[in-house]
Design an enzyme around this catalytic site. Structure first.
Site, PDB file in Angstrom:
ATOM      1  N   GLY A  63       1.902  50.410  45.346  1.00  9.52           N
ATOM      2  CA  GLY A  63       3.258  50.251  44.812  1.00  9.52           C
ATOM      3  C   GLY A  63       4.212  50.807  45.852  1.00  9.52           C
ATOM      4  O   GLY A  63       4.254  52.022  46.077  1.00  9.52           O
TER       5      GLY A  63
ATOM      6  N   ARG B 186       7.914  51.071  23.500  1.00  9.61           N
ATOM      7  CA  ARG B 186       7.050  52.021  24.206  1.00  9.61           C
ATOM      8  C   ARG B 186       5.636  51.433  24.330  1.00  9.61           C
ATOM      9  O   ARG B 186       4.990  51.542  25.349  1.00  9.61           O
ATOM     10  CB  ARG B 186       7.028  53.320  23.400  1.00  9.61           C
ATOM     11  CG  ARG B 186       7.131  54.570  24.224  1.00  9.61           C
ATOM     12  CD  ARG B 186       7.113  55.800  23.339  1.00  9.61           C
ATOM     13  NE  ARG B 186       5.837  56.460  23.418  1.00  9.61           N
ATOM     14  CZ  ARG B 186       4.854  56.331  22.539  1.00  9.61           C
ATOM     15  NH1 ARG B 186       4.980  55.540  21.502  1.00  9.61           N
ATOM     16  NH2 ARG B 186       3.743  56.999  22.682  1.00  9.61           N
TER      17      ARG B 186
ATOM     18  N   ASN C 137       1.772  48.605  31.762  1.00  8.07           N
ATOM     19  CA  ASN C 137       1.355  49.518  32.834  1.00  8.07           C
ATOM     20  C   ASN C 137      -0.141  49.803  32.776  1.00  8.07           C
ATOM     21  O   ASN C 137      -0.780  49.956  33.820  1.00  8.07           O
ATOM     22  CB  ASN C 137       2.191  50.801  32.809  1.00  8.07           C
ATOM     23  CG  ASN C 137       3.541  50.596  33.489  1.00  8.07           C
ATOM     24  OD1 ASN C 137       3.781  49.560  34.107  1.00  8.07           O
ATOM     25  ND2 ASN C 137       4.427  51.567  33.377  1.00  8.07           N
TER      26      ASN C 137
ATOM     27  N   HIS D  69       4.129  65.319  30.644  1.00  4.74           N
ATOM     28  CA  HIS D  69       5.352  64.951  31.343  1.00  4.74           C
ATOM     29  C   HIS D  69       6.281  64.297  30.330  1.00  4.74           C
ATOM     30  O   HIS D  69       5.957  63.272  29.772  1.00  4.74           O
ATOM     31  CB  HIS D  69       4.998  63.966  32.455  1.00  4.74           C
ATOM     32  CG  HIS D  69       6.130  63.667  33.373  1.00  4.74           C
ATOM     33  ND1 HIS D  69       6.941  64.638  33.892  1.00  4.74           N
ATOM     34  CD2 HIS D  69       6.575  62.502  33.881  1.00  4.74           C
ATOM     35  CE1 HIS D  69       7.832  64.067  34.685  1.00  4.74           C
ATOM     36  NE2 HIS D  69       7.637  62.776  34.683  1.00  4.74           N
TER      37      HIS D  69
ATOM     38  N   ARG E  50      12.249  71.074  39.753  1.00  4.61           N
ATOM     39  CA  ARG E  50      13.551  70.866  39.091  1.00  4.61           C
ATOM     40  C   ARG E  50      14.016  72.174  38.439  1.00  4.61           C
ATOM     41  O   ARG E  50      15.169  72.588  38.586  1.00  4.61           O
ATOM     42  CB  ARG E  50      13.424  69.757  38.042  1.00  4.61           C
ATOM     43  CG  ARG E  50      13.415  68.372  38.682  1.00  4.61           C
ATOM     44  CD  ARG E  50      13.121  67.281  37.686  1.00  4.61           C
ATOM     45  NE  ARG E  50      13.441  65.967  38.226  1.00  4.61           N
ATOM     46  CZ  ARG E  50      12.977  64.831  37.721  1.00  4.61           C
ATOM     47  NH1 ARG E  50      12.165  64.826  36.682  1.00  4.61           N
ATOM     48  NH2 ARG E  50      13.322  63.668  38.262  1.00  4.61           N
TER      49      ARG E  50
ATOM     50  N   ASP F 200       1.645  46.457  47.868  1.00  2.00           N
ATOM     51  CA  ASP F 200       2.479  46.057  46.731  1.00  2.00           C
ATOM     52  C   ASP F 200       2.174  44.595  46.452  1.00  2.00           C
ATOM     53  O   ASP F 200       1.611  43.884  47.291  1.00  2.00           O
ATOM     54  CB  ASP F 200       3.973  46.229  47.058  1.00  2.00           C
ATOM     55  CG  ASP F 200       4.834  46.325  45.801  1.00  2.00           C
ATOM     56  OD1 ASP F 200       5.280  47.437  45.471  1.00  2.00           O
ATOM     57  OD2 ASP F 200       5.040  45.281  45.149  1.00  2.00           O
TER      58      ASP F 200
ATOM     59  N   VAL G 263       9.494  55.163  44.529  1.00  2.00           N
ATOM     60  CA  VAL G 263       8.674  56.377  44.676  1.00  2.00           C
ATOM     61  C   VAL G 263       7.609  56.166  45.758  1.00  2.00           C
ATOM     62  O   VAL G 263       7.382  57.038  46.605  1.00  2.00           O
ATOM     63  CB  VAL G 263       7.994  56.764  43.339  1.00  2.00           C
ATOM     64  CG1 VAL G 263       7.098  57.981  43.530  1.00  2.00           C
ATOM     65  CG2 VAL G 263       9.031  57.041  42.263  1.00  2.00           C
ATOM     66  N   GLY G 264       6.980  54.987  45.752  1.00  2.00           N
ATOM     67  CA  GLY G 264       5.902  54.718  46.720  1.00  2.00           C
ATOM     68  C   GLY G 264       6.401  54.810  48.154  1.00  2.00           C
ATOM     69  O   GLY G 264       5.810  55.498  48.997  1.00  2.00           O
TER      70      GLY G 264
ATOM     71  N   VAL H  84       0.928  58.533  39.525  1.00  2.00           N
ATOM     72  CA  VAL H  84       2.364  58.809  39.394  1.00  2.00           C
ATOM     73  C   VAL H  84       2.980  57.953  38.279  1.00  2.00           C
ATOM     74  O   VAL H  84       3.937  58.342  37.621  1.00  2.00           O
ATOM     75  CB  VAL H  84       3.108  58.535  40.731  1.00  2.00           C
ATOM     76  CG1 VAL H  84       4.587  58.867  40.619  1.00  2.00           C
ATOM     77  CG2 VAL H  84       2.495  59.353  41.869  1.00  2.00           C
TER      78      VAL H  84
HETATM   79  N1  LIG Z   1       5.112  61.219  37.314  1.00  3.26           N
HETATM   80  C1  LIG Z   1       6.382  61.388  37.585  1.00  3.26           C
HETATM   81  O1  LIG Z   1       6.900  62.490  37.552  1.00  3.26           O
HETATM   82  C2  LIG Z   1       7.214  60.181  37.965  1.00  3.26           C
HETATM   83  C3  LIG Z   1       8.443  60.341  38.635  1.00  3.26           C
HETATM   84  C4  LIG Z   1       9.155  59.206  39.003  1.00  3.26           C
HETATM   85  C5  LIG Z   1       8.658  57.941  38.686  1.00  3.26           C
HETATM   86  N2  LIG Z   1       7.484  57.826  37.997  1.00  3.26           N
HETATM   87  C6  LIG Z   1       6.905  56.524  37.680  1.00  3.26           C
HETATM   88  O2  LIG Z   1       6.422  55.932  38.882  1.00  3.26           O
HETATM   89  C7  LIG Z   1       6.404  54.529  38.746  1.00  3.26           C
HETATM   90  C8  LIG Z   1       7.105  53.894  39.938  1.00  3.26           C
HETATM   91  O3  LIG Z   1       8.477  54.215  39.926  1.00  3.26           O
HETATM   92  P1  LIG Z   1       9.464  53.534  41.010  1.00  3.26           P
HETATM   93  O4  LIG Z   1      10.796  54.122  40.789  1.00  3.26           O
HETATM   94  O5  LIG Z   1       8.846  53.579  42.361  1.00  3.26           O
HETATM   95  O6  LIG Z   1       9.455  52.029  40.482  1.00  3.26           O
HETATM   96  P2  LIG Z   1       9.719  50.715  41.358  1.00  3.26           P
HETATM   97  O7  LIG Z   1       9.969  49.624  40.377  1.00  3.26           O
HETATM   98  O8  LIG Z   1      10.729  51.009  42.412  1.00  3.26           O
HETATM   99  O9  LIG Z   1       8.318  50.455  42.089  1.00  3.26           O
HETATM  100  C9  LIG Z   1       7.168  50.016  41.436  1.00  3.26           C
HETATM  101  C10 LIG Z   1       6.467  49.066  42.393  1.00  3.26           C
HETATM  102  O10 LIG Z   1       5.185  48.723  41.833  1.00  3.26           O
HETATM  103  C11 LIG Z   1       4.923  47.397  42.254  1.00  3.26           C
HETATM  104  N3  LIG Z   1       3.832  46.823  41.461  1.00  3.26           N
HETATM  105  C12 LIG Z   1       3.853  46.384  40.190  1.00  3.26           C
HETATM  106  N4  LIG Z   1       2.632  45.942  39.842  1.00  3.26           N
HETATM  107  C13 LIG Z   1       1.823  46.125  40.915  1.00  3.26           C
HETATM  108  C14 LIG Z   1       0.446  45.884  41.180  1.00  3.26           C
HETATM  109  N5  LIG Z   1      -0.337  45.348  40.249  1.00  3.26           N
HETATM  110  N6  LIG Z   1      -0.039  46.214  42.399  1.00  3.26           N
HETATM  111  C15 LIG Z   1       0.758  46.761  43.356  1.00  3.26           C
HETATM  112  N7  LIG Z   1       2.066  47.004  43.153  1.00  3.26           N
HETATM  113  C16 LIG Z   1       2.586  46.688  41.967  1.00  3.26           C
HETATM  114  C17 LIG Z   1       6.252  46.689  42.083  1.00  3.26           C
HETATM  115  O11 LIG Z   1       6.297  45.459  42.823  1.00  3.26           O
HETATM  116  C18 LIG Z   1       7.218  47.755  42.599  1.00  3.26           C
HETATM  117  O12 LIG Z   1       7.486  47.573  43.990  1.00  3.26           O
HETATM  118  C19 LIG Z   1       7.055  54.231  37.374  1.00  3.26           C
HETATM  119  O13 LIG Z   1       6.046  54.075  36.412  1.00  3.26           O
HETATM  120  C20 LIG Z   1       7.858  55.503  37.110  1.00  3.26           C
HETATM  121  O14 LIG Z   1       8.087  55.692  35.723  1.00  3.26           O
HETATM  122  C21 LIG Z   1       6.762  58.923  37.643  1.00  3.26           C
END
Ligand SMILES: NC(=O)c1ccc[n+]([C@@H]2O[C@H](COP(=O)([O-])OP(=O)(O)OC[C@H]3O[C@@H](n4cnc5c(N)ncnc54)[C@H](O)[C@@H]3O)[C@@H](O)[C@H]2O)c1
Length: 318
Positions: A10, A89, A96, A176, A152, A34, A14-15, A119
């Site tokens: 991904g 939800r 996911n 979380h 935070r 991705d 975040v990635g 994540v």
């Molecule tokens: N754990 C934490 O504290 C925390 C903090 C921030 C975000 N998050 C979570 O992290 C995740 C990502 O957040 P983000 O802001 O980067 O979202 P984002 O939408 O910017 O990125 C997600 C990426 O995943 C890709 N994707 C979707 N399905 C896929 C697959 N099967 N294989 C490969 N890639 C795939 C999408 O194309 C997209 O580029 C979300 O679920 C968000 O809620 C968790």
């Protein structure tokens, strides 16, 4: 000697931020994958082109082919979709869970010796799913939440007191989300407990802000959620594992009796080293915090149960 290798699944906000942060540590080659064609390749090339100025001396590649994650020491999973208006939800959980199921199958196929850092939200349940689906030892599947929630809290404490954030340490346990358990008794400024420095009302206000910190950023950004601090949190965990630093960090891990909790993934302090979660560290909790941690774990368990029901329905229909 070949560099270590970290795969990031991904390449969204975040990635990609995690990839850059990790690359700047210069400890592992980075591969980002991705679904979207060209996007991880474009972001990786852009990052590589920053190398002459940023001091990056590892390779960063982007790909749509999971074969390229082969040999990874760590796989960070950020793939997923955010909740959209009108989506329940359960809908989000189902979508996911489907994505994470497929991603974990690919990790098993191509990087079976990796340590997985989850994540994707809902974090604790997705970590559980990755553990169950991979069949990995529990030490090798952990989730990122507590490090983010703690930093935070540290920030808010430093801002309240007008001191350097470097002097502040803090601990946040639990799932979380709204049920997380910030621990003021284990939060200090240069070793002095914050309860000696800050009035209770102000601490309660900071605890509440920490619980809602993700939502505060979502409300400001309007589209998307936080990624700079989440990426920094993942990088800290990855660094401790890759360099076998044995940092003590709050992470989502499987509990088997620790803190009186079993069969649940929830955030507690752990020691992170080259084996992954090398030890769960048990600290005494006040009866009130212990009860809050239990409630938080119950909340995670009920979402784990929702996930099981959704999977059963899918199996019955399919
Ligand atoms: N754990 C934490 O504290 C925390 C903090 C921030 C975000 N998050 C979570 O992290 C995740 C990502 O957040 P983000 O802001 O980067 O979202 P984002 O939408 O910017 O990125 C997600 C990426 O995943 C890709 N994707 C979707 N399905 C896929 C697959 N099967 N294989 C490969 N890639 C795939 C999408 O194309 C997209 O580029 C979300 O679920 C968000 O809620 C968790």
């Amino acid at each position: 000697m070949a560099n270590m290798k970290a795969a990031i699944i991904g390449a969204g906000n975040v990635g990609a931020s995690t990839a850059l942060k990790l690359a700047e540590l210069n400890i592992a080659d980075i591969v980002m994958t991705d679904l979207v064609e060209g996007m991880p390749q474009g972001k990786a090339l852009d990052m590589m082109e920053s190398a002459p100025l940023s001091g990056i001396d590892v390779s960063i590649t982007g790909t749509n082919d999971y074969k390229e994650i082969a040999g990874s020491d760590i796989v960070v999973i950020t793939a997923g979709v955010p909740r959209k208006p009108g989506m329940s939800r359960d809908d989000l959980l189902k979508i996911n869970a489907h994505i994470i199921g497929e991603v974990v199958d690919d990790v098993l196929r191509h990087a079976p010796d990796a340590i997985i850092i989850m994540v994707t939200n809902p974090l604790d349940v997705m970590t559980y799913l990755a553990y169950q689906r991979s069949g990995f030892d529990k030490r090798r599947v952990l989730g990122m939440a507590g490090v983010l929630d703690s930093v935070r809290f540290r920030c808010f404490i430093a801002m309240e007191l007008g001191v350097s954030v470097k002097e502040v340490s803090a601990m946040v346990l639990g799932g979380h989300g709204d049920s997380m358990v910030p621990l003021p008794d284990y939060s200090t400024v240069s070793g002095i407990p914050i309860v000696e420095l800050i009035p209770k009302e102000a601490i309660d206000r900071m605890i509440s802000r920490t619980r809602k910190a993700g939502g505060e950023i979502v409300a400001l950004l309007k589209t998307g959620s936080a990624y700079y601090a989440p990426a920094a949190a993942v990088a800290a965990m990855a660094e401790s594992i890759l360099l076998d630093q044995k940092q003590l960090l709050p992470c989502c891990t499987k509990l088997d009796g620790e803190y009186g909790l079993s069969h649940v993934f929830v955030g507690v302090p752990v020691i992170l080293g080259k084996e992954g979660v090398e030890k769960v560290v048990e600290v005494p909790l006040s009866p009130e915090d212990s009860e809050k941690l239990k409630q938080s774990a119950e909340h995670v368990k009920s979402t784990m149960e929702d996930l099981r029901k959704l999977s059963d329905t899918d199996r019955a229909e399919g």
